[in-house]
Design a protein around this motif. Structure first.
Motif, PDB file in Angstrom:
ATOM      1  N   LYS A 189      44.468  62.999  28.412  1.00 33.11           N
ATOM      2  CA  LYS A 189      43.245  63.496  27.768  1.00 33.11           C
ATOM      3  C   LYS A 189      42.019  62.766  28.324  1.00 33.11           C
ATOM      4  CE  LYS A 189      45.455  65.884  24.438  1.00 33.11           C
ATOM      5  NZ  LYS A 189      46.813  65.786  24.979  1.00 33.11           N
ATOM      6  N   PRO A 190      40.866  63.458  28.376  1.00 38.68           N
ATOM      7  CA  PRO A 190      39.633  62.785  28.793  1.00 38.68           C
ATOM      8  C   PRO A 190      39.366  61.549  27.924  1.00 38.68           C
ATOM      9  CG  PRO A 190      39.290  65.147  28.691  1.00 38.68           C
ATOM     10  CD  PRO A 190      40.644  64.894  28.090  1.00 38.68           C
ATOM     11  N   ASN A 191      38.886  60.499  28.553  1.00 41.56           N
ATOM     12  CA  ASN A 191      38.533  59.225  27.909  1.00 41.56           C
ATOM     13  C   ASN A 191      39.742  58.374  27.513  1.00 41.56           C
ATOM     14  OD1 ASN A 191      35.729  59.837  28.043  1.00 41.56           O
ATOM     15  ND2 ASN A 191      35.963  61.117  26.217  1.00 41.56           N
ATOM     16  N   LYS A 244      36.862  58.487  34.523  1.00 39.90           N
ATOM     17  CA  LYS A 244      36.216  59.733  34.090  1.00 39.90           C
ATOM     18  C   LYS A 244      35.753  60.577  35.275  1.00 39.90           C
ATOM     19  CE  LYS A 244      34.745  57.552  29.782  1.00 39.90           C
ATOM     20  NZ  LYS A 244      33.640  57.231  28.851  1.00 39.90           N
ATOM     21  N   GLY A 245      36.669  60.792  36.203  1.00 43.17           N
ATOM     22  CA  GLY A 245      36.394  61.660  37.338  1.00 43.17           C
ATOM     23  C   GLY A 245      35.823  60.985  38.565  1.00 43.17           C
ATOM     24  N   LYS A 246      35.564  59.689  38.488  1.00 46.20           N
ATOM     25  CA  LYS A 246      34.996  58.960  39.630  1.00 46.20           C
ATOM     26  C   LYS A 246      36.027  57.972  40.190  1.00 46.20           C
ATOM     27  CE  LYS A 246      30.329  59.161  37.636  1.00 46.20           C
ATOM     28  NZ  LYS A 246      29.833  60.228  38.509  1.00 46.20           N
ATOM     29  N   ILE A 247      36.103  57.904  41.524  1.00 47.29           N
ATOM     30  CA  ILE A 247      36.997  56.953  42.186  1.00 47.29           C
ATOM     31  C   ILE A 247      36.269  55.623  42.287  1.00 47.29           C
ATOM     32  CG2 ILE A 247      38.412  56.453  44.219  1.00 47.29           C
ATOM     33  CD1 ILE A 247      39.252  59.015  42.825  1.00 47.29           C
ATOM     34  N   THR A 248      36.787  54.596  41.591  1.00 53.91           N
ATOM     35  CA  THR A 248      36.101  53.305  41.517  1.00 53.91           C
ATOM     36  C   THR A 248      36.848  52.204  42.274  1.00 53.91           C
ATOM     37  OG1 THR A 248      37.187  52.972  39.383  1.00 53.91           O
ATOM     38  CG2 THR A 248      34.920  53.804  39.343  1.00 53.91           C
ATOM     39  N   CYS A 249      37.818  52.594  43.082  1.00 49.96           N
ATOM     40  CA  CYS A 249      38.540  51.643  43.942  1.00 49.96           C
ATOM     41  C   CYS A 249      38.286  52.081  45.388  1.00 49.96           C
ATOM     42  CB  CYS A 249      40.030  51.654  43.622  1.00 49.96           C
ATOM     43  SG  CYS A 249      41.009  50.546  44.664  1.00 49.96           S
ATOM     44  N   GLU A 250      37.546  51.272  46.133  1.00 46.25           N
ATOM     45  CA  GLU A 250      37.097  51.684  47.463  1.00 46.25           C
ATOM     46  C   GLU A 250      38.241  52.026  48.425  1.00 46.25           C
ATOM     47  OE1 GLU A 250      33.584  50.537  50.658  1.00 46.25           O
ATOM     48  OE2 GLU A 250      34.262  49.026  49.208  1.00 46.25           O
ATOM     49  N   PRO A 288      48.414  56.195  48.918  1.00 44.83           N
ATOM     50  CA  PRO A 288      49.227  57.166  49.664  1.00 44.83           C
ATOM     51  C   PRO A 288      49.505  58.455  48.886  1.00 44.83           C
ATOM     52  CG  PRO A 288      50.658  55.526  48.693  1.00 44.83           C
ATOM     53  CD  PRO A 288      49.256  55.189  48.260  1.00 44.83           C
ATOM     54  N   ASP A 289      48.858  58.627  47.724  1.00 42.65           N
ATOM     55  CA  ASP A 289      49.215  59.732  46.819  1.00 42.65           C
ATOM     56  C   ASP A 289      47.978  60.558  46.451  1.00 42.65           C
ATOM     57  OD1 ASP A 289      50.225  61.400  44.838  1.00 42.65           O
ATOM     58  OD2 ASP A 289      51.410  59.830  43.868  1.00 42.65           O
ATOM     59  N   TYR A 290      47.646  61.516  47.317  1.00 43.28           N
ATOM     60  CA  TYR A 290      46.462  62.351  47.096  1.00 43.28           C
ATOM     61  C   TYR A 290      46.604  63.205  45.838  1.00 43.28           C
ATOM     62  CZ  TYR A 290      42.871  65.901  47.958  1.00 43.28           C
ATOM     63  OH  TYR A 290      41.794  66.750  47.832  1.00 43.28           O
ATOM     64  N   THR A 291      47.780  63.769  45.624  1.00 43.61           N
ATOM     65  CA  THR A 291      47.988  64.671  44.484  1.00 43.61           C
ATOM     66  C   THR A 291      47.728  63.957  43.165  1.00 43.61           C
ATOM     67  OG1 THR A 291      49.626  65.928  45.732  1.00 43.61           O
ATOM     68  CG2 THR A 291      49.642  66.209  43.343  1.00 43.61           C
ATOM     69  N   GLN A 292      48.289  62.746  43.029  1.00 45.69           N
ATOM     70  CA  GLN A 292      48.067  61.989  41.800  1.00 45.69           C
ATOM     71  C   GLN A 292      46.601  61.606  41.651  1.00 45.69           C
ATOM     72  OE1 GLN A 292      49.014  57.796  39.528  1.00 45.69           O
ATOM     73  NE2 GLN A 292      49.862  58.090  41.570  1.00 45.69           N
ATOM     74  N   THR A 293      45.969  61.205  42.744  1.00 44.90           N
ATOM     75  CA  THR A 293      44.563  60.803  42.702  1.00 44.90           C
ATOM     76  C   THR A 293      43.690  61.943  42.171  1.00 44.90           C
ATOM     77  OG1 THR A 293      44.914  59.328  44.590  1.00 44.90           O
ATOM     78  CG2 THR A 293      42.641  59.891  44.057  1.00 44.90           C
ATOM     79  N   ILE A 294      43.891  63.141  42.710  1.00 45.63           N
ATOM     80  CA  ILE A 294      43.113  64.296  42.262  1.00 45.63           C
ATOM     81  C   ILE A 294      43.456  64.647  40.816  1.00 45.63           C
ATOM     82  CG2 ILE A 294      42.699  66.767  42.639  1.00 45.63           C
ATOM     83  CD1 ILE A 294      41.358  64.854  44.676  1.00 45.63           C
ATOM     84  N   GLY A 295      44.739  64.527  40.461  1.00 48.71           N
ATOM     85  CA  GLY A 295      45.154  64.816  39.085  1.00 48.71           C
ATOM     86  C   GLY A 295      44.478  63.901  38.088  1.00 48.71           C
ATOM     87  N   LEU A 296      44.413  62.612  38.403  1.00 47.03           N
ATOM     88  CA  LEU A 296      43.756  61.659  37.508  1.00 47.03           C
ATOM     89  C   LEU A 296      42.248  61.888  37.476  1.00 47.03           C
ATOM     90  CD1 LEU A 296      45.670  58.327  38.271  1.00 47.03           C
ATOM     91  CD2 LEU A 296      46.005  59.899  36.360  1.00 47.03           C
ATOM     92  N   LYS A 297      41.694  62.248  38.609  1.00 47.89           N
ATOM     93  CA  LYS A 297      40.256  62.536  38.696  1.00 47.89           C
ATOM     94  C   LYS A 297      39.891  63.701  37.760  1.00 47.89           C
ATOM     95  CE  LYS A 297      36.901  62.791  42.523  1.00 47.89           C
ATOM     96  NZ  LYS A 297      36.028  63.848  42.043  1.00 47.89           N
ATOM     97  N   LYS A 298      40.704  64.746  37.828  1.00 45.62           N
ATOM     98  CA  LYS A 298      40.444  65.935  37.005  1.00 45.62           C
ATOM     99  C   LYS A 298      40.693  65.687  35.520  1.00 45.62           C
ATOM    100  CE  LYS A 298      41.373  69.459  40.553  1.00 45.62           C
ATOM    101  NZ  LYS A 298      42.321  70.507  41.005  1.00 45.62           N
ATOM    102  N   SER A 299      41.589  64.760  35.208  1.00 45.95           N
ATOM    103  CA  SER A 299      41.985  64.545  33.808  1.00 45.95           C
ATOM    104  C   SER A 299      40.890  63.893  32.965  1.00 45.95           C
ATOM    105  CB  SER A 299      43.237  63.665  33.751  1.00 45.95           C
ATOM    106  OG  SER A 299      42.933  62.316  34.084  1.00 45.95           O
TER     107      SER A 299
END
Length: 370
Positions: free
Chosen positions: A86-88, A346-352, A99-110
């Motif tokens: 859920k958001p937040n 919350k949709g932003k990638i904060t690990c460079e 190494p996991d683009y799918t999970q990264t995008i999934g967490l970004k969208k969540s």
């Protein structure tokens, strides 16, 4: 805060994100702990033990994800779990996003606040990764020795040899926590051990603490190529925090290695340090490329679940309590270690390193903490 602990669903993953002692700590501070039924069984922890410590047992993962403000896990969320986020909501677990683009995008969208165990950093160390690196390092030498046996595809070389016969040669890439522990076990079995690392100061330390059947060598392309040629086992333990692991062994190098030799790629969680590595499971742990056996199980410590659960939660609990007591934002503001753990907010990638790995926009964590 309501803390939720689901049962791990990654194949053959028997660890759990909290112990009864942890439940009691949360309860004493006024937090509520929800645990999915049978979540601790694989680690030898019964529902009754959790209940006696103050937890509430719920029947399904959905109840955990629907009600918890912070989800505490061990492994990265699987696709069905990402859909339930859920958001937040706060997600506190190993993520290994590079190494996991799918999970990264999934967490970004969540819209979740995803805090990764493996990037929490204190004084240049990774305290939530180290206990599992200890387990994986020790286990790596055990697995290498096991798969060197002829019936399992190996050369038929005994790690410690016997009187009048050479012992096996183990080459360990990386002298960090996993590499040190791999060397301890391999040398303890009587193998001839070579540890390669790029840090001269670390090599001096290893020279002091490891036995005489271990040699420390400066790592570069040439020494890697030369040392793996006559290796019976190669253990890859290379780590760049948060980033995808560099490929230190290329496919063409395998042709120079002995047939039936074994590669154990401990760094597979971050993409692996061998070009021919891909993740495997405890159910189907090895495969062969150019006559070289590859062991690339992505959750190695799950095999020794009880030891691993207690080792991991000893380290994660203090940070989980800080997040529960203060909220994620205040905890990250007060404690730089937790700020380093912020991977997706919350949709932003904060690990460079994660943003770079996937060519995504990077947002400095300071911006989400304003």
């Amino acid at each position: 805060m309501i803390i939720g602990v689901p049962k791990e669903i990654k194949p053959n993953e028997n660890r759990v994100g909290i112990t009864p002692a942890g439940v009691r700590e949360f309860s004493e501070k006024g937090h509520t702990v929800l645990i999915e039924k049978s979540a601790g069984i694989g680690s030898g922890i019964s529902d009754e033990e959790y209940i006696n410590s103050g937890a509430k047992i719920v029947n399904t993962a959905k109840e955990i994800f629907d009600n918890a403000e912070m989800i505490v896990k061990v492994k990265e969320p699987q696709s069905i779990e990402i859909e339930m986020l859920k958001p937040n909501q706060i997600l506190f677990t190993y993520l290994h996003l590079a190494p996991d683009y799918t999970q990264t995008i999934g967490l970004k969208k969540s819209g979740v606040v995803a805090i990764a165990y493996e990037t929490i950093e204190v004084d240049g160390k990774l305290p939530l990764l180290e206990p599992m690196s200890e387990v994986a390092g020790k286990m790596a030498s055990i697995m290498a020795a096991y798969y060197l046996a002829k019936p399992y595809g190996g050369r038929g070389v005994l790690a410690g040899g016997v009187t009048g016969v050479h012992s096996a040669k183990f080459v360990i890439l990386g002298g960090g926590t996993a590499g040190l522990n791999a060397a301890k076990v391999a040398s303890g079995m009587g193998a001839s051990v070579i540890v390669l690392d790029i840090n001269a100061e670390r090599l001096r330390y290893l020279e002091d603490v490891l036995p005489k059947n271990c040699q420390m060598i400066m790592s570069n392309i040439h020494t890697i190529e030369e040392e793996i040629k006559d290796a019976d086992a190669v253990i890859g333990t290379v780590l760049i925090p948060g980033a995808k692991t560099p490929k230190l062994i290329r496919k063409d190098m395998l042709k120079t290695m002995k047939k039936g030799s074994v590669i154990v790629d401990v760094s597979i969680d971050q993409g692996g340090c061998v070009e021919t590595s891909h993740p495997t499971t405890h159910a189907d742990p090895v495969y062969e490329v150019d006559g070289v056996l590859h062991y690339c199980v992505a959750n190695m410590p799950g095999a020794y679940a009880r030891t691993s659960t207690f080792a991991l939660t000893n380290s994660t609990l203090p940070f989980a309590l800080l997040i529960a007591d203060l909220g994620w934002k205040e905890a990250a503001k007060r404690y730089p270690a937790i700020k380093k753990g912020l991977n997706v907010v919350k949709g932003k990638i904060t690990c460079e390193p994660v943003a770079k790995a996937h060519n995504l926009e990077y947002t400095p964590p300071e911006q989400v903490l304003e």
